[in-house]
Structures are given as C-alpha cells and as structure tokens.
Design a protein around this motif. Structure first.
Motif, mmCIF file in Angstrom:
data_model
loop_
_atom_site.group_PDB
_atom_site.id
_atom_site.type_symbol
_atom_site.label_atom_id
_atom_site.label_comp_id
_atom_site.label_asym_id
_atom_site.label_seq_id
_atom_site.Cartn_x
_atom_site.Cartn_y
_atom_site.Cartn_z
ATOM 1 N N LEU A 103 0.820 -1.358 0.249
ATOM 2 C CA LEU A 103 -0.054 -0.065 0.108
ATOM 3 C C LEU A 103 0.979 0.861 -0.383
ATOM 4 C CD1 LEU A 103 -2.278 -0.588 2.922
ATOM 5 C CD2 LEU A 103 -2.687 -1.202 -0.228
ATOM 6 N N GLY A 104 1.963 1.354 -0.036
ATOM 7 C CA GLY A 104 2.655 2.171 0.710
ATOM 8 C C GLY A 104 4.259 2.106 1.307
ATOM 9 N N LEU A 105 4.429 3.227 1.627
ATOM 10 C CA LEU A 105 6.455 2.981 2.311
ATOM 11 C C LEU A 105 6.252 4.622 3.857
ATOM 12 C CD1 LEU A 105 8.486 2.278 0.179
ATOM 13 C CD2 LEU A 105 8.504 0.866 1.313
ATOM 14 N N ILE A 106 6.572 4.319 5.308
ATOM 15 C CA ILE A 106 6.474 4.725 6.016
ATOM 16 C C ILE A 106 8.203 4.748 6.030
ATOM 17 C CG2 ILE A 106 6.284 3.428 7.460
ATOM 18 C CD1 ILE A 106 4.645 5.753 8.928
ATOM 19 N N THR A 107 8.648 6.015 5.850
ATOM 20 C CA THR A 107 9.952 6.650 5.804
ATOM 21 C C THR A 107 10.178 7.517 6.709
ATOM 22 O OG1 THR A 107 10.089 7.890 4.760
ATOM 23 C CG2 THR A 107 10.371 6.278 3.551
ATOM 24 N N GLU A 108 11.561 7.163 7.528
ATOM 25 C CA GLU A 108 12.305 8.346 8.719
ATOM 26 C C GLU A 108 11.293 9.878 8.090
ATOM 27 O OE1 GLU A 108 16.188 6.348 10.042
ATOM 28 O OE2 GLU A 108 16.262 7.488 8.246
ATOM 29 N N GLY A 109 11.584 10.014 6.781
ATOM 30 C CA GLY A 109 11.926 11.091 5.987
ATOM 31 C C GLY A 109 9.739 11.479 6.486
ATOM 32 N N ASP A 110 9.618 10.819 6.354
ATOM 33 C CA ASP A 110 7.584 10.658 6.520
ATOM 34 C C ASP A 110 7.562 11.257 8.435
ATOM 35 O OD1 ASP A 110 6.633 9.570 4.369
ATOM 36 O OD2 ASP A 110 7.268 7.837 4.554
ATOM 37 N N LEU A 111 8.866 10.870 8.264
ATOM 38 C CA LEU A 111 8.779 11.322 10.511
ATOM 39 C C LEU A 111 9.505 12.907 11.019
ATOM 40 C CD1 LEU A 111 8.674 7.901 11.777
ATOM 41 C CD2 LEU A 111 6.815 9.173 11.481
ATOM 42 N N LEU A 112 10.186 13.317 9.783
ATOM 43 C CA LEU A 112 10.215 13.862 10.205
ATOM 44 C C LEU A 112 9.412 15.242 10.304
ATOM 45 C CD1 LEU A 112 13.478 14.511 8.072
ATOM 46 C CD2 LEU A 112 13.717 14.321 10.672
ATOM 47 N N ARG A 113 8.150 15.471 9.476
ATOM 48 C CA ARG A 113 7.076 16.589 9.834
ATOM 49 C C ARG A 113 6.454 16.243 10.679
ATOM 50 N NH1 ARG A 113 6.555 13.313 4.756
ATOM 51 N NH2 ARG A 113 7.178 15.474 3.566
ATOM 52 N N ARG A 114 7.072 15.475 11.595
ATOM 53 C CA ARG A 114 5.334 15.425 12.948
ATOM 54 C C ARG A 114 6.055 16.129 13.986
ATOM 55 N NH1 ARG A 114 1.789 11.338 12.929
ATOM 56 N NH2 ARG A 114 2.309 11.845 15.243
ATOM 57 N N SER A 115 4.383 16.632 14.530
ATOM 58 C CA SER A 115 4.326 17.634 15.782
ATOM 59 C C SER A 115 5.449 17.604 16.985
ATOM 60 C CB SER A 115 2.622 17.751 15.759
ATOM 61 O OG SER A 115 1.835 16.057 16.609
ATOM 62 N N GLU A 116 5.327 15.832 17.582
ATOM 63 C CA GLU A 116 6.480 15.632 18.198
ATOM 64 C C GLU A 116 7.777 16.240 18.110
ATOM 65 O OE1 GLU A 116 3.800 12.431 17.861
ATOM 66 O OE2 GLU A 116 4.678 13.147 16.011
ATOM 67 N N LEU A 117 8.014 16.581 17.084
ATOM 68 C CA LEU A 117 9.394 17.576 15.922
ATOM 69 C C LEU A 117 9.059 19.235 16.929
ATOM 70 C CD1 LEU A 117 10.862 15.263 14.114
ATOM 71 C CD2 LEU A 117 10.820 15.082 16.359
ATOM 72 N N GLY A 118 7.997 19.562 17.012
ATOM 73 C CA GLY A 118 7.501 20.768 16.946
ATOM 74 C C GLY A 118 7.120 21.221 15.262
ATOM 75 N N MET A 119 6.629 20.156 13.875
ATOM 76 C CA MET A 119 6.839 20.437 12.788
ATOM 77 C C MET A 119 5.095 20.141 12.622
ATOM 78 S SD MET A 119 10.206 21.211 11.331
ATOM 79 C CE MET A 119 9.456 20.947 9.447
ATOM 80 N N SER A 120 4.711 21.408 11.894
ATOM 81 C CA SER A 120 2.854 21.619 11.308
ATOM 82 C C SER A 120 3.059 21.640 10.020
ATOM 83 C CB SER A 120 2.493 22.564 12.182
ATOM 84 O OG SER A 120 3.071 23.720 12.011
ATOM 85 N N GLY A 121 3.902 20.865 9.494
ATOM 86 C CA GLY A 121 3.814 22.035 7.707
ATOM 87 C C GLY A 121 4.718 20.537 6.809
ATOM 88 N N PRO A 122 4.791 20.633 5.777
ATOM 89 C CA PRO A 122 5.705 19.912 4.575
ATOM 90 C C PRO A 122 7.088 20.954 5.064
ATOM 91 C CG PRO A 122 4.821 21.725 3.798
ATOM 92 C CD PRO A 122 3.815 21.925 4.962
ATOM 93 N N ILE A 123 8.423 20.451 5.258
ATOM 94 C CA ILE A 123 9.592 20.146 4.996
ATOM 95 C C ILE A 123 9.883 21.682 4.074
ATOM 96 C CG2 ILE A 123 11.947 19.736 5.248
ATOM 97 C CD1 ILE A 123 10.900 17.261 6.746
ATOM 98 N N VAL A 124 10.446 22.414 4.055
ATOM 99 C CA VAL A 124 10.542 23.608 2.517
ATOM 100 C C VAL A 124 11.956 23.255 1.665
ATOM 101 C CG1 VAL A 124 12.056 25.432 1.908
ATOM 102 C CG2 VAL A 124 10.608 26.014 4.504
ATOM 103 N N GLY A 125 11.765 22.619 1.198
ATOM 104 C CA GLY A 125 12.423 22.158 0.004
ATOM 105 C C GLY A 125 12.855 20.831 0.137
#
Length: 214
Positions: free
Chosen positions: A39-61
């Motif tokens: 169905l898909g892949l879940i990767t480290e990159g997918d988790l870098l945008r997590r709210s637990e890291l203070g992220m709430s949107g796409p990573i610029v670039g």
C-alpha cells in the motif's frame, strides 16, 4: 535484496513503526494489507514532519511537499500509519537488472525499492545491497603481451567513445604502454588513464594533452 522484510499494517500506530525502525536499524518500512498487497512506505522522511518535533507542515525544500495544508496537518498529527505513509511507491520486479535499480535509487533520491512478484511484496533492495555488489567486485586481471595489451586497450577505448571527444594513439613495446593525443578536458584524460590502467596497470607513458593548456 533482503527477503525477510519487516512490514507494518496501515492500521498500526506511527509510534509502533518508529520503534521497529529504531530496533531494526532500518530507515523505512513497507506498508501492506492483510493479503500482503503493498500500500505504501513509511520512512524516516515521513516522520520528520511530525508535531512531536515541533513540525506542523511541509519541510521547506523537501522532496515530498503537498499543496494541501489539511493533508499536511493530518500527516503531522495522525497516529495511524495509513495517514502518514507515502502511498506513491516505485517498485521493481525480481528480475530487474541491478543497473536499473541503481538508476532508480539515484534519480529518485530514495534509499530502497520494494521488490514485487505477481503483485506481492517479496523483498526490498536498498543502497546497502548495491554496496555489497560493489565491494565484492575485483579489478580485471592485467593483460599480458604487447599485442594483446594494445588490442585490449583500443577495444575498451572504443567502447568509451561516447564519453570521449577523440581516441588517443596507443603503442605498446616491451611491456611499456605509450598513450598520446589531445582531449578536451581533464575528465577525458582521467577516463583514458583509468582504461589503460585497467589493462596494463599504472606507470604507462602518458603524453595526452588538454586543449587550451599551455
């Protein structure tokens, strides 16, 4: 490729997937349904945008940005793998040549490719698997004999003409190789040196000049 692949379900939690990646020392996991369909892949990159890291949107670039703020909101906060995974997955078959695998990994700047058989996941091939192929390689044995060495060098230079502006002259006498000519760049000179060394070893007489150099 790696055949014993750890997978997760779309209903698994993001934290469960993260723990598996940490424990197994892998940077991504295939997501499959109960029938084994990818169905898909879940990767480290997918988790870098997590709210637990203070992220709430796409990573610029970032390579995978969405124009849908609501989608990014869900991806940064949902606990379900299905909401966070990357559904667009590039895959290969078991008989895909290693050259194509390397090309796909490089062009798409990804670390792994699911390997499929009849629509079902049978393994994962990664950059590390390609490094194993490279590390197992050995230099070709040196060619013995003046005439044989000259013919081998000329044949390999001819095969490389798509990368060279012109072919140099090659003379071999008493085991000594002399290469002369003019090329457009130092990269072409390095390519010729590499080819000659692969046949005769280092230490040949290099008289190749680069256009424009004094």
């Amino acid at each position: 490729m790696t055949r014993n692949v750890v997978t997760v379900s779309p209903a698994h939690s993001v934290w469960h997937a993260a723990r598996i990646m940490l424990t197994g020392g892998v940077s991504g996991l295939p997501v499959v349904d109960d029938t084994g369909r990818l169905l898909g892949l879940i990767t480290e990159g997918d988790l870098l945008r997590r709210s637990e890291l203070g992220m709430s949107g796409p990573i610029v670039g970032g390579a995978e940005q969405s124009n849908d703020p609501a989608r990014e909101f869900v991806r940064s906060r949902s606990w379900k793998v299905a909401d966070v995974m990357s559904p667009q997955v590039i895959t290969v078959d078991e008989d895909t040549p290693v050259q194509k695998v390397a090309m796909l990994l490089g062009v798409h700047r990804i670390k792994r490719l699911p390997v499929m058989r009849n629509g079902r996941l049978v393994g994962v091939v990664s950059r590390a698997d390609l490094l194993k192929v490279v590390s197992a390689g050995k230099p070709e044995p040196e060619v013995k004999g003046d005439d044989a060495a000259r013919r081998a060098i000329l044949a390999r230079l001819q095969d490389a003409m798509v990368y060279l502006s012109r072919q140099p002259t090659v003379d071999v006498a008493a085991g000594r190789v002399r290469v002369a000519g003019t090329v457009r760049s130092s990269a072409e000179r390095d390519a010729i040196r590499m080819i000659v060394e692969s046949v005769a070893g280092p230490g040949f007489d290099d008289r190749i000049e680069i256009e424009g150099e004094q």
